[in-house]
Design an enzyme around this catalytic site. Structure first.
Site, mmCIF file in Angstrom:
data_model
loop_
_atom_site.group_PDB
_atom_site.id
_atom_site.type_symbol
_atom_site.label_atom_id
_atom_site.label_comp_id
_atom_site.label_asym_id
_atom_site.label_seq_id
_atom_site.Cartn_x
_atom_site.Cartn_y
_atom_site.Cartn_z
ATOM 1 N N LYS A 106 16.885 1.081 63.643
ATOM 2 C CA LYS A 106 16.388 2.106 62.729
ATOM 3 C C LYS A 106 14.873 2.300 62.824
ATOM 4 O O LYS A 106 14.278 2.959 61.976
ATOM 5 C CB LYS A 106 16.781 1.739 61.293
ATOM 6 C CG LYS A 106 18.300 1.648 61.097
ATOM 7 C CD LYS A 106 18.660 1.271 59.670
ATOM 8 C CE LYS A 106 20.176 1.157 59.511
ATOM 9 N NZ LYS A 106 20.569 0.833 58.129
ATOM 10 N N ARG B 293 12.004 -9.401 65.777
ATOM 11 C CA ARG B 293 12.669 -9.666 64.506
ATOM 12 C C ARG B 293 14.022 -8.977 64.396
ATOM 13 O O ARG B 293 14.778 -9.235 63.455
ATOM 14 C CB ARG B 293 11.784 -9.206 63.338
ATOM 15 C CG ARG B 293 10.432 -9.872 63.260
ATOM 16 C CD ARG B 293 9.810 -9.686 61.882
ATOM 17 N NE ARG B 293 9.684 -8.295 61.497
ATOM 18 C CZ ARG B 293 8.539 -7.598 61.555
ATOM 19 N NH1 ARG B 293 7.441 -8.177 62.016
ATOM 20 N NH2 ARG B 293 8.493 -6.340 61.155
ATOM 21 N N ASN C 298 25.662 1.613 56.550
ATOM 22 C CA ASN C 298 26.797 1.527 55.638
ATOM 23 C C ASN C 298 28.049 2.219 56.154
ATOM 24 O O ASN C 298 29.159 1.725 55.981
ATOM 25 C CB ASN C 298 26.394 2.103 54.280
ATOM 26 C CG ASN C 298 27.400 1.770 53.198
ATOM 27 O OD1 ASN C 298 28.018 0.716 53.227
ATOM 28 N ND2 ASN C 298 27.568 2.676 52.252
ATOM 29 N N ARG D 116 24.401 -1.437 49.128
ATOM 30 C CA ARG D 116 25.069 -0.161 49.399
ATOM 31 C C ARG D 116 26.543 -0.279 49.050
ATOM 32 O O ARG D 116 27.126 -1.365 49.058
ATOM 33 C CB ARG D 116 24.926 0.234 50.883
ATOM 34 C CG ARG D 116 23.500 0.310 51.377
ATOM 35 C CD ARG D 116 22.672 1.381 50.686
ATOM 36 N NE ARG D 116 23.218 2.696 50.921
ATOM 37 C CZ ARG D 116 22.990 3.438 52.009
ATOM 38 N NH1 ARG D 116 22.222 2.946 52.983
ATOM 39 N NH2 ARG D 116 23.503 4.633 52.138
#
Length: 278
Positions: A52, A124, A168, A266
């Protein structure tokens, strides 16, 4: 929040529009004025994404790092159609050339960073299913983190340090497609189910890139894959789903009511009858 396929497509489109150019970079909103000044007039060497996170590389070892968060958008317009492209809304960052303008609004992160910082960010993050051939996208790295955790697999799939880019919708749909119990602890999950999940993500996310929709329902997946193999340009108007946003509705397979519960911040959706594996 946009999932990995959206960022992948955005990076591709930014690369197509701005690579090799030296755009004027401004901050109409003012909050990014200092950062914009650091990259304004520098040549764009390329744009890429990982999960993302979006990265635009400029000459002079300067990188724009963007995370859209929940409400961020980055819209690219061809000036032949956009006209003078007036500023609309709170534009954090604008790229502009003679042919294109791109406006970034509402990001969670917008910062100019060094190559070393980019490497730190990538270190990460977990493997990205959209880049399965990259040495950093080893599914066994994610498996090691999963099998050490007692958290539910539905929570682990949302952890970007475990798996980059999955959000999600994909977690709910893929867990259903494999009939996996979303509350199975990671350290109780059988490895074969994790590898099946990875293969599902590797298959499904590129369809999202190609269609700008999350495609998960079997018949639609087959149709889209076939059309893409035939070289067709596929654009879907609706997104079908097995469980996502279908709480209280009957399961397409067994007729049981689809359930929902907040997991990792979520709303998770699942079928308690079908999803018992893992």
């Amino acid at each position: 929040m946009p999932e990995g396929h959206t960022l992948y497509a955005l990076a591709r489109d930014l690369d197509d529009a701005f690579r090799g150019t030296s755009p004027a970079v401004t901050s109409p909103q003012g909050k990014f004025a200092g950062g914009a000044a650091l990259i304004c007039g520098h040549e764009v060497l390329g744009a890429t994404s990982w999960g993302k996170h979006l990265f635009v590389e400029f000459s002079g070892d300067r990188w724009l790092w963007v995370h859209l968060g929940l409400i961020g958008t980055f819209r690219i317009d061809n000036l032949a159609y956009a006209g003078d492209a007036p500023v609309v809304g709170q534009v954090r960052c604008r790229f502009a050339t003679d042919s294109h303008v791109a406006d970034l609004r509402g990001p969670m992160v917008c910062d100019v960073v060094t190559p070393e910082k980019v490497d730190e960010i990538l270190s990460r993050l977990g493997p990205d299913p959209l880049r399965p051939s990259d040495v950093r996208s080893d599914p066994d790295l994610a498996w090691k983190r999963i099998q050490r955790s007692g958290k539910p697999i539905a929570e682990l799939l949302m952890d970007q340090a475990v798996l980059a880019g999955v959000g999600n919708v994909y977690r709910s749909e893929v867990l259903f497609r494999l009939r996996v119990n979303p509350f199975r602890p990671g350290n109780k999950l059988q490895r074969k189910y994790w590898r099946a999940m990875w293969d599902e993500f590797v298959t499904l996310l590129p369809l999202g890139v190609a269609t700008s929709k999350i495609v998960t329902v079997h018949d639609q997946v087959e149709d889209v894959a076939r059309l893409l193999d035939e070289g067709e340009d596929v654009r879907l108007t609706e997104r079908e789903s097995y469980v996502y946003r279908r709480a209280g509705e009957p399961c397409h397979v067994c007729g049981s009511r689809i359930r929902t519960q907040v997991v990792a911040g979520r709303n998770l959706f699942w079928c308690g009858n079908c999803q018992r594996r893992g």
